[in-house]
Design a protein around this motif. Structure first.
Motif, PDB file in Angstrom:
ATOM      1  N   GLY A 234       0.765  -1.262  -0.062  1.00 52.95           N
ATOM      2  CA  GLY A 234      -0.018  -0.042   0.019  1.00 52.95           C
ATOM      3  C   GLY A 234       0.839   1.449  -0.119  1.00 52.95           C
ATOM      4  N   TYR A 235       0.156   2.361  -0.285  1.00 54.49           N
ATOM      5  CA  TYR A 235       0.952   3.648  -0.466  1.00 54.49           C
ATOM      6  C   TYR A 235       0.555   4.616   0.680  1.00 54.49           C
ATOM      7  CZ  TYR A 235       2.159   2.168  -5.404  1.00 54.49           C
ATOM      8  OH  TYR A 235       2.512   1.456  -6.323  1.00 54.49           O
ATOM      9  N   THR A 236       1.495   5.514   0.885  1.00 48.30           N
ATOM     10  CA  THR A 236       1.184   6.498   1.896  1.00 48.30           C
ATOM     11  C   THR A 236       1.514   7.988   0.994  1.00 48.30           C
ATOM     12  OG1 THR A 236       3.232   6.991   2.717  1.00 48.30           O
ATOM     13  CG2 THR A 236       1.947   5.379   3.869  1.00 48.30           C
ATOM     14  N   PHE A 237       0.542   9.116   1.305  1.00 49.92           N
ATOM     15  CA  PHE A 237       0.973  10.071   0.925  1.00 49.92           C
ATOM     16  C   PHE A 237       0.912  11.411   1.704  1.00 49.92           C
ATOM     17  CE2 PHE A 237      -0.900   7.521  -2.469  1.00 49.92           C
ATOM     18  CZ  PHE A 237      -0.105   7.519  -3.699  1.00 49.92           C
ATOM     19  N   PHE A 238       1.953  11.479   2.233  1.00 47.21           N
ATOM     20  CA  PHE A 238       2.143  12.596   3.593  1.00 47.21           C
ATOM     21  C   PHE A 238       2.750  14.013   3.099  1.00 47.21           C
ATOM     22  CE2 PHE A 238       3.835   8.503   5.629  1.00 47.21           C
ATOM     23  CZ  PHE A 238       2.447   8.451   6.480  1.00 47.21           C
ATOM     24  N   ILE A 239       1.979  14.883   3.664  1.00 42.77           N
ATOM     25  CA  ILE A 239       2.371  16.302   3.547  1.00 42.77           C
ATOM     26  C   ILE A 239       3.298  16.424   4.613  1.00 42.77           C
ATOM     27  CG2 ILE A 239       1.558  18.767   3.343  1.00 42.77           C
ATOM     28  CD1 ILE A 239      -1.088  17.520   1.939  1.00 42.77           C
ATOM     29  N   VAL A 240       4.692  16.655   4.264  1.00 39.65           N
ATOM     30  CA  VAL A 240       5.749  16.965   5.163  1.00 39.65           C
ATOM     31  C   VAL A 240       6.393  18.195   5.118  1.00 39.65           C
ATOM     32  CG1 VAL A 240       5.888  14.403   5.263  1.00 39.65           C
ATOM     33  CG2 VAL A 240       7.535  15.565   3.816  1.00 39.65           C
ATOM     34  N   PRO A 241       7.078  18.690   6.166  1.00 33.23           N
ATOM     35  CA  PRO A 241       8.278  19.844   6.001  1.00 33.23           C
ATOM     36  C   PRO A 241       9.182  19.234   5.023  1.00 33.23           C
ATOM     37  CG  PRO A 241       7.647  19.115   8.531  1.00 33.23           C
ATOM     38  CD  PRO A 241       7.153  17.928   7.634  1.00 33.23           C
ATOM     39  N   ASN A 242       9.617  20.350   4.323  1.00 35.33           N
ATOM     40  CA  ASN A 242      10.789  20.324   3.534  1.00 35.33           C
ATOM     41  C   ASN A 242      12.217  19.646   4.080  1.00 35.33           C
ATOM     42  OD1 ASN A 242       9.374  20.710   1.359  1.00 35.33           O
ATOM     43  ND2 ASN A 242      10.512  22.661   0.750  1.00 35.33           N
ATOM     44  N   ASN A 243      12.235  19.895   5.318  1.00 39.50           N
ATOM     45  CA  ASN A 243      13.372  19.643   6.298  1.00 39.50           C
ATOM     46  C   ASN A 243      13.098  18.441   7.146  1.00 39.50           C
ATOM     47  OD1 ASN A 243      11.445  20.365   8.275  1.00 39.50           O
ATOM     48  ND2 ASN A 243      12.966  21.916   9.037  1.00 39.50           N
ATOM     49  N   LEU A 244      12.413  17.604   6.740  1.00 39.26           N
ATOM     50  CA  LEU A 244      11.862  16.366   7.485  1.00 39.26           C
ATOM     51  C   LEU A 244      12.938  15.507   7.682  1.00 39.26           C
ATOM     52  CD1 LEU A 244       9.486  14.462   8.558  1.00 39.26           C
ATOM     53  CD2 LEU A 244       9.610  13.025   6.157  1.00 39.26           C
ATOM     54  N   PHE A 245      14.079  15.281   6.664  1.00 35.72           N
ATOM     55  CA  PHE A 245      15.274  14.555   6.691  1.00 35.72           C
ATOM     56  C   PHE A 245      16.343  15.074   7.168  1.00 35.72           C
ATOM     57  CE2 PHE A 245      12.295  12.246   3.722  1.00 35.72           C
ATOM     58  CZ  PHE A 245      12.079  10.973   4.257  1.00 35.72           C
ATOM     59  N   LEU A 246      16.243  16.225   7.665  1.00 38.64           N
ATOM     60  CA  LEU A 246      17.486  17.035   8.121  1.00 38.64           C
ATOM     61  C   LEU A 246      17.309  17.396   9.729  1.00 38.64           C
ATOM     62  CD1 LEU A 246      17.383  19.921   5.434  1.00 38.64           C
ATOM     63  CD2 LEU A 246      18.902  17.892   5.456  1.00 38.64           C
ATOM     64  N   SER A 247      16.096  16.855  10.251  1.00 32.84           N
ATOM     65  CA  SER A 247      16.145  17.242  11.861  1.00 32.84           C
ATOM     66  C   SER A 247      17.121  16.140  12.459  1.00 32.84           C
ATOM     67  CB  SER A 247      14.709  16.721  12.216  1.00 32.84           C
ATOM     68  OG  SER A 247      14.571  15.320  12.343  1.00 32.84           O
ATOM     69  N   GLU A 248      17.261  16.214  13.721  1.00 37.28           N
ATOM     70  CA  GLU A 248      18.227  15.413  14.649  1.00 37.28           C
ATOM     71  C   GLU A 248      17.766  13.995  14.812  1.00 37.28           C
ATOM     72  OE1 GLU A 248      16.629  16.718  19.165  1.00 37.28           O
ATOM     73  OE2 GLU A 248      18.355  18.178  18.078  1.00 37.28           O
ATOM     74  N   GLU A 249      16.514  13.631  14.348  1.00 35.39           N
ATOM     75  CA  GLU A 249      15.970  12.509  14.404  1.00 35.39           C
ATOM     76  C   GLU A 249      15.914  11.699  13.195  1.00 35.39           C
ATOM     77  OE1 GLU A 249      14.630  10.809  17.563  1.00 35.39           O
ATOM     78  OE2 GLU A 249      15.526  12.219  18.303  1.00 35.39           O
TER      79      GLU A 249
END
Length: 332
Positions: A234-249
């Motif tokens: 199945g698929y997810t379509f998330f609206i996310v912040p552009n910096n999602l993959f830049l946070s400390e987590e």
């Protein structure tokens, strides 16, 4: 689309909500949810309303018939009334997904689920339902069973009334979406993810993406909960912040996604939609692992231009169509 029907409908929603707001001494948004229910049932359901106000309400309600208006006209007029109410009573979690985003998410869902006539869809942060209804109104060639979850009682009442007015069958759950959900796994999870920290550290500790110290990111927990409530493949379509993959987590999130899903695409929304670069967002498309399912050779990575720029928008849409032909064998 003509604007006259939307203006007429907004006038009905607005006038009747104001009458109920005065009579019930409640907020405009609560009154709007009440009037939405009244309109659907064709009568005044509140017993404590004065006779004069009942007559005024019924005069407006009799102007409304479901078959007189298109679903999108109802959604847009209802959305305008909700936006008016939100300006009166601003809360950070009371925000609506822009129409252009909802329409583009609908387009992507249609492409990724090409050939699937039956779908189940979950929005774990359904809010007023605007994103969900944009998708349901757009994907008319599919039979979609929908589920919406939200902790905010006012928002879910508005969503419930909106579903009735647009004649969409949606199963609503008024609860914390990060508590156990008694919903079958869905074909598609769609969500404009709530951004921020989740206050319930005890519940968060049960998630793989819980923070090692302090509060956990709510949006990370929503991603994990969503993937766990998705069918294999199945698929997810998330609206996310552009910096999602830049946070400390982010390292933890990356590890989790590698283990459970393939990143199918990241579509950056036009910067012109947002107040500043820091608040800009993208659509993150994931596919849950399934036996025999391969990751795409290349993920769909595009940045949408201003939608008013017709030439650049057409060029990007052609690029997206090419990707679908090459990766998914989906033609135009």
């Amino acid at each position: 689309m003509k604007f006259a029907p939307i203006e007429d409908l907004f006038h009905i929603f607005d006038e009747t909500a104001q009458i109920l707001q005065d009579e019930l001494s409640c907020t405009y948004l609560d009154a709007l949810g009440e009037t939405g229910e009244n309109i659907f049932h064709g009568k005044v359901l509140q017993e404590e309303i004065s006779e004069l106000s009942q007559k005024r309400l019924m005069k407006h309600y009799q102007e409304f018939t479901l078959d007189k208006y298109q679903k999108e006209e109802i959604r847009k007029a209802y959305q305008l009334a909700i936006l008016k109410g939100m300006k009166e009573n601003i809360q950070p979690n009371h925000q609506m997904t822009p129409d252009a985003v909802g329409m583009f998410v609908s387009y992507l869902i249609g492409k990724f689920t090409h050939g699937q006539a039956l779908l189940s869809m979950l929005d774990p942060a359904v809010g007023t339902g605007n994103l969900l209804y944009t998708i349901l109104n757009y994907l008319t060639d599919k039979n979609i069973t929908s589920y919406g979850v939200d902790v905010d009682e006012t928002l879910i009442r508005l969503a419930y009334a909106g579903a009735n007015l647009q004649e969409h069958e949606v199963h609503f759950f008024n609860q914390d979406s990060l508590e156990p959900l008694f919903i079958d796994p869905a074909d598609v999870v769609v969500s404009d993810l709530p951004i921020g920290y989740y206050p319930n550290d005890l519940r968060a500790s049960e998630y793989t993406l819980a923070s090692d110290k302090g509060h956990s990111y709510a949006h990370h927990l929503f991603i994990e909960q969503s993937i766990m409530h998705l069918k294999d493949g199945g698929y997810t379509f998330f609206i996310v912040p552009n910096n999602l993959f830049l946070s400390e987590e982010a390292h933890k999130l990356n590890e989790f996604l590698k283990k459970h899903a393939h990143i199918q695409g990241l579509v950056q929304l036009p910067l012109s939609m947002f107040k500043n670069e820091q608040s800009a967002k993208s659509i993150l498309i994931l596919q849950k692992h399934k036996e025999g399912l391969q990751a795409p050779k290349e993920a769909l990575l595009v940045q949408l231009p201003k939608l008013s720029d017709a030439a650049r928008t057409k060029s990007i849409m052609d690029q997206i169509d090419t990707w679908f032909r090459q990766e998914k064998q989906v033609g135009k």
